[in-house]
Design an enzyme around this catalytic site. Structure first.
Site, PDB file in Angstrom:
ATOM      1  N   LYS A  44       0.838  -1.208   0.000  1.00  0.00           N
ATOM      2  CA  LYS A  44       0.000   0.000   0.000  1.00  0.00           C
ATOM      3  C   LYS A  44       0.876   1.263   0.000  1.00  0.00           C
ATOM      4  O   LYS A  44       0.666   2.184  -0.779  1.00  0.00           O
ATOM      5  CB  LYS A  44      -0.941   0.024   1.221  1.00  0.00           C
ATOM      6  CG  LYS A  44      -1.873  -1.169   1.289  1.00  0.00           C
ATOM      7  CD  LYS A  44      -2.795  -1.090   2.490  1.00  0.00           C
ATOM      8  CE  LYS A  44      -2.094  -1.139   3.838  1.00  0.00           C
ATOM      9  NZ  LYS A  44      -1.411  -2.416   4.145  1.00  0.00           N
TER      10      LYS A  44
ATOM     11  N   ARG B  28     -10.126   0.669   8.066  1.00  0.00           N
ATOM     12  CA  ARG B  28      -9.619  -0.641   8.453  1.00  0.00           C
ATOM     13  C   ARG B  28     -10.598  -1.425   9.308  1.00  0.00           C
ATOM     14  O   ARG B  28     -10.304  -2.554   9.689  1.00  0.00           O
ATOM     15  CB  ARG B  28      -8.391  -0.390   9.317  1.00  0.00           C
ATOM     16  CG  ARG B  28      -7.120  -0.891   8.751  1.00  0.00           C
ATOM     17  CD  ARG B  28      -6.069  -0.321   9.663  1.00  0.00           C
ATOM     18  NE  ARG B  28      -4.940  -1.156   9.720  1.00  0.00           N
ATOM     19  CZ  ARG B  28      -3.793  -0.860   9.134  1.00  0.00           C
ATOM     20  NH1 ARG B  28      -3.656   0.238   8.437  1.00  0.00           N
ATOM     21  NH2 ARG B  28      -2.780  -1.660   9.251  1.00  0.00           N
TER      22      ARG B  28
ATOM     23  N   ARG C  36      11.596  -5.688   5.004  1.00  0.00           N
ATOM     24  CA  ARG C  36      11.404  -4.241   4.775  1.00  0.00           C
ATOM     25  C   ARG C  36      12.421  -3.410   5.556  1.00  0.00           C
ATOM     26  O   ARG C  36      12.730  -3.683   6.709  1.00  0.00           O
ATOM     27  CB  ARG C  36      10.003  -3.829   5.178  1.00  0.00           C
ATOM     28  CG  ARG C  36       9.816  -2.301   5.102  1.00  0.00           C
ATOM     29  CD  ARG C  36       8.397  -1.870   5.188  1.00  0.00           C
ATOM     30  NE  ARG C  36       7.696  -2.423   6.306  1.00  0.00           N
ATOM     31  CZ  ARG C  36       6.370  -2.351   6.458  1.00  0.00           C
ATOM     32  NH1 ARG C  36       5.634  -1.749   5.543  1.00  0.00           N
ATOM     33  NH2 ARG C  36       5.792  -2.878   7.508  1.00  0.00           N
TER      34      ARG C  36
ATOM     35  N   ARG D 213      11.119  -1.392  11.091  1.00  0.00           N
ATOM     36  CA  ARG D 213       9.972  -0.952  11.887  1.00  0.00           C
ATOM     37  C   ARG D 213       9.770  -1.887  13.079  1.00  0.00           C
ATOM     38  O   ARG D 213       9.923  -3.087  12.945  1.00  0.00           O
ATOM     39  CB  ARG D 213       8.710  -0.956  11.014  1.00  0.00           C
ATOM     40  CG  ARG D 213       8.274   0.440  10.624  1.00  0.00           C
ATOM     41  CD  ARG D 213       7.206   0.431   9.593  1.00  0.00           C
ATOM     42  NE  ARG D 213       5.985  -0.255  10.001  1.00  0.00           N
ATOM     43  CZ  ARG D 213       4.869  -0.261   9.279  1.00  0.00           C
ATOM     44  NH1 ARG D 213       4.831   0.399   8.141  1.00  0.00           N
ATOM     45  NH2 ARG D 213       3.797  -0.908   9.689  1.00  0.00           N
TER      46      ARG D 213
ATOM     47  N   ARG E 170      -0.593  -8.911  13.262  1.00  0.00           N
ATOM     48  CA  ARG E 170      -1.134  -7.903  12.335  1.00  0.00           C
ATOM     49  C   ARG E 170      -1.918  -8.567  11.202  1.00  0.00           C
ATOM     50  O   ARG E 170      -2.965  -8.082  10.792  1.00  0.00           O
ATOM     51  CB  ARG E 170       0.010  -7.059  11.751  1.00  0.00           C
ATOM     52  CG  ARG E 170       0.602  -6.089  12.773  1.00  0.00           C
ATOM     53  CD  ARG E 170       1.955  -5.570  12.337  1.00  0.00           C
ATOM     54  NE  ARG E 170       1.929  -4.849  11.094  1.00  0.00           N
ATOM     55  CZ  ARG E 170       2.995  -4.712  10.295  1.00  0.00           C
ATOM     56  NH1 ARG E 170       4.173  -5.241  10.631  1.00  0.00           N
ATOM     57  NH2 ARG E 170       2.886  -4.029   9.186  1.00  0.00           N
TER      58      ARG E 170
END
Ligand code: AP5
Length: 235
Positions: free
Chosen positions: A20, A95, A142, A175, A186
């Site tokens: 996203k 969400r 990431r 992160r 998540r």
């Protein structure tokens, strides 16, 4: 960046790691409209130690959602900014079913009223679909630029120099919610709370799925096509 084109609001749905943020940046750059990432705004508040950040921090660290009221207020405040007039990309919002209902009501009550002659159209809702194992690999790999949020991946989009941003030379960080146990939480939160949001838009005939398993540029190509061939064109 191109001059702003009036493409109206774009909602990007998809599980953690679907791309996203990566795609929102490319759409923002191409059409000259802002990316509004609720995750980035919340992380900014955590970093600055604001009241909102203090309320959000522990929930985010556990991979849970921040309460709807706080996030809706945040979005309401941001989309009234002048840079949103020609459209904006909602990355990570809505969400929950409640956030989606709130957003529809918000568009009806605020944006259409204040749009000066129907400049706005209903948001186009794009869901990025990606295989589960690929999501886990994307999230564990990431790396994010500390200064400006540029996104990399040690497996798929490595920086030229390890742990340094190609664009601004800032350090790349992992992160805090990209640890494997939080990632699983998540992804589960997405299944339980956000999948129904996609179904909500699907029932209204407003959901457009794209194949997010492809290479970044190919996914972007699908996005541009969807935006430029939307019903009730804003362009
Ligand atoms: P948020 O920051 O929104 O995180 P998320 O939804 O979990 O999504 P991510 O940012 O992890 O992934 P992404 O889809 O943006 O993927 P990216 O482009 O980075 O939210 C964080 C937290 O904030 C939530 O858990 C919650 O606590 C809170 N929150 C936020 N919004 C909220 C809301 N509305 N309500 C309540 N709470 C809220 O890509 C991932 C990786 O894959 C990158 O390394 C990238 O380089 C790579 N990649 C991307 N595309 C490709 C591709 N096509 N091929 C290969 N690699 C790719």
């Amino acid at each position: 960046m191109e001059t702003s084109q009036n493409i109206g609001p774009v909602v990007l749905l998809g599980p953690p790691g679907a791309g996203k943020g990566t795609q929102a940046k490319r759409i923002a750059e191409h059409y000259g409209i802002p990316q509004i990432s609720t995750g980035d705004i919340l992380r900014g508040n955590v970093q600055r130690g604001t009241e909102l950040g203090l309320q959000a921090q522990a929930l985010m660290a556990r991979g849970e959602l921040v309460p709807d009221d706080l996030v809706c207020d945040m979005v309401a405040w941001r989309v009234r900014d002048v840079d949103c007039e020609c459209g904006f990309i909602l990355d990570g919002f809505p969400r929950t079913a409640r956030q989606a209902g709130w957003l529809d009501a918000f568009f009806e009550s605020e944006i259409f009223e204040n749009s000066g002659g129907g400049k706005w159209c209903l948001p186009i809702v794009i869901r990025i679909d990606v295989d589960y194992n690929q999501l886990v690999k994307r999230l564990t790999g990431r790396r994010t630029c500390l200064a400006n949020g540029h996104i990399y991946n040690v497996y798929f989009q490595p920086p030229r120099i390890p742990d340094i941003c190609d664009v601004d030379g800032s350090p790349l960080i992992i992160r805090s919610d990209d640890r494997e146990e939080v990632i699983r939480e998540r992804l589960q939160t997405y299944d339980v709370q956000t999948r129904p949001v996609a179904e909500y838009y699907e029932q209204k005939g407003r959901l457009v799925p794209v194949n997010g398993d492809l290479e970044v540029g190919e996914v972007t190509g699908q996005m541009f096509w969807v935006i430029e061939h939307r019903d009730g064109n804003c362009l």
